[in-house]
Write a protein that holds these residues in place. Structure first.
Motif, mmCIF file in Angstrom:
data_model
loop_
_atom_site.group_PDB
_atom_site.id
_atom_site.type_symbol
_atom_site.label_atom_id
_atom_site.label_comp_id
_atom_site.label_asym_id
_atom_site.label_seq_id
_atom_site.Cartn_x
_atom_site.Cartn_y
_atom_site.Cartn_z
ATOM 1 N N ASP A 154 1.238 7.412 -3.937
ATOM 2 C CA ASP A 154 0.884 6.002 -3.776
ATOM 3 C C ASP A 154 0.897 5.267 -5.116
ATOM 4 O OD1 ASP A 154 0.642 6.309 -1.074
ATOM 5 O OD2 ASP A 154 -1.552 6.426 -1.067
ATOM 6 N N ALA A 155 0.801 6.037 -6.207
ATOM 7 C CA ALA A 155 0.864 5.443 -7.547
ATOM 8 C C ALA A 155 2.293 5.360 -8.076
ATOM 9 C CB ALA A 155 0.001 6.242 -8.519
ATOM 10 N N GLY A 156 3.275 5.859 -7.279
ATOM 11 C CA GLY A 156 4.670 5.677 -7.666
ATOM 12 C C GLY A 156 5.492 6.924 -7.861
ATOM 13 N N LEU A 157 4.869 8.103 -7.840
ATOM 14 C CA LEU A 157 5.632 9.334 -7.995
ATOM 15 C C LEU A 157 6.257 9.729 -6.664
ATOM 16 C CD1 LEU A 157 3.285 11.559 -10.199
ATOM 17 C CD2 LEU A 157 5.060 9.952 -10.930
ATOM 18 N N ASN A 158 7.398 10.431 -6.736
ATOM 19 C CA ASN A 158 7.964 10.941 -5.490
ATOM 20 C C ASN A 158 7.267 12.243 -5.107
ATOM 21 O OD1 ASN A 158 9.356 13.313 -6.546
ATOM 22 N ND2 ASN A 158 11.028 11.995 -7.213
ATOM 23 N N THR A 159 7.612 12.764 -3.957
ATOM 24 C CA THR A 159 6.889 13.913 -3.405
ATOM 25 C C THR A 159 6.984 15.156 -4.285
ATOM 26 O OG1 THR A 159 6.715 15.347 -1.463
ATOM 27 C CG2 THR A 159 8.907 14.500 -1.964
ATOM 28 N N TYR A 160 8.110 15.349 -4.972
ATOM 29 C CA TYR A 160 8.255 16.515 -5.837
ATOM 30 C C TYR A 160 7.554 16.282 -7.181
ATOM 31 C CZ TYR A 160 11.835 17.686 -2.420
ATOM 32 O OH TYR A 160 12.490 17.960 -1.248
ATOM 33 N N GLU A 161 7.675 15.082 -7.725
ATOM 34 C CA GLU A 161 7.005 14.762 -8.986
ATOM 35 C C GLU A 161 5.489 14.866 -8.852
ATOM 36 O OE1 GLU A 161 10.279 11.457 -10.592
ATOM 37 O OE2 GLU A 161 8.520 10.835 -9.431
ATOM 38 N N ALA A 162 4.958 14.456 -7.700
ATOM 39 C CA ALA A 162 3.516 14.519 -7.486
ATOM 40 C C ALA A 162 3.020 15.963 -7.529
ATOM 41 C CB ALA A 162 3.161 13.870 -6.160
ATOM 42 N N ASN A 163 3.757 16.868 -6.893
ATOM 43 C CA ASN A 163 3.366 18.279 -6.949
ATOM 44 C C ASN A 163 3.354 18.789 -8.385
ATOM 45 O OD1 ASN A 163 3.432 18.085 -4.160
ATOM 46 N ND2 ASN A 163 4.683 19.905 -3.856
ATOM 47 N N GLU A 164 4.381 18.446 -9.130
ATOM 48 C CA GLU A 164 4.490 18.924 -10.505
ATOM 49 C C GLU A 164 3.411 18.328 -11.392
ATOM 50 O OE1 GLU A 164 8.545 17.833 -11.123
ATOM 51 O OE2 GLU A 164 9.326 19.785 -10.436
#
Length: 216
Positions: free
Chosen positions: A124-134
């Motif tokens: 919700d802050a702008g990261l994609n689903t893979y970036e958020a995990n990392e």
């Protein structure tokens, strides 16, 4: 009556037990007769199940879907992802063709439910689903499909048609000894809320997804 099947040719030495015969209600309002299999001897602590649908008994080329658990999509109908619609599609298609749906306890691509909710905050802050995990110091996708291969081999279903858009599932099953005869594409269940999620899967992990230009 419980049925026990022993397949000592598999490295995992799985014992497959047909526990119950239950009807499953699909979103279309159809009643599907299904056999639910539990397993002993799998290589992790997950309570994974296989669901036999349609004319799966003795089918030499069963249609198979590996579906990772998604509480938010499968149960709550979240529009952030396409998991719920894919699950419904898989149940219908496998029922017609005969085969198995493998429901794996791999919430959030293997990171778990609480971590997935934390990842939603970052998305919700702008990261994609893979970036958020990392950003959470987790793998972008930590799933390993060895357990799926062991389940299929224990069910004497080592030659399958795989219902997926994910090339990694095909690659891993083949590496683990399952003969994937064909990759059968799933539908593109796009909404205004999951478009970026689907585009990211196509761009980052080469999912075979053809995105329409516009969403009505």
């Amino acid at each position: 009556m419980a049925v026990y099947i022993r397949n000592d040719t598999t490295e995992a030495r799985c014992t497959v037990r047909a526990r119950v015969h239950v009807p499953l209600k699909t979103p279309l309002g159809e009643w599907l007769e299904a056999d639910v299999f539990s397993f002993a001897g799998l290589g992790d602590d997950g309570e994974h199940v296989a669901i036999g649908l349609g004319d799966y008994r003795g089918n030499p080329e069963p249609l198979v879907r590996i579906h990772s658990e998604c509480l938010t999509g499968d149960v709550l109908g979240s529009a952030r992802c396409d998991c719920g619609p894919q699950l419904g599609e898989a149940l219908r298609e496998i029922d017609k063709a005969g085969g198995y749906l493998l429901y794996l306890r791999q919430e959030g691509r293997g990171i778990g439910l609480y971590n997935k909710i934390d990842a939603y905050v970052l998305q919700d802050a702008g990261l994609n689903t893979y970036e958020a995990n990392e950003r959470l110091d987790l793998q972008a996708d930590s799933r390993d499909y060895r357990v799926a291969a062991d389940m299929l081999q224990a069910l004497d279903a080592a030659r399958v048609r795989l219902l997926t858009n994910n090339p990694e599932k095909v690659r891993q099953l083949r590496d683990y000894g399952v003969d994937v005869l064909e990759r059968v594409p799933t539908g593109v269940h796009i909404t205004p809320y999951n478009r970026h999620y689907l585009e990211t899967k196509a761009q980052v992990t080469n999912h075979a997804i053809e995105m329409p230009r516009y969403v009505e």
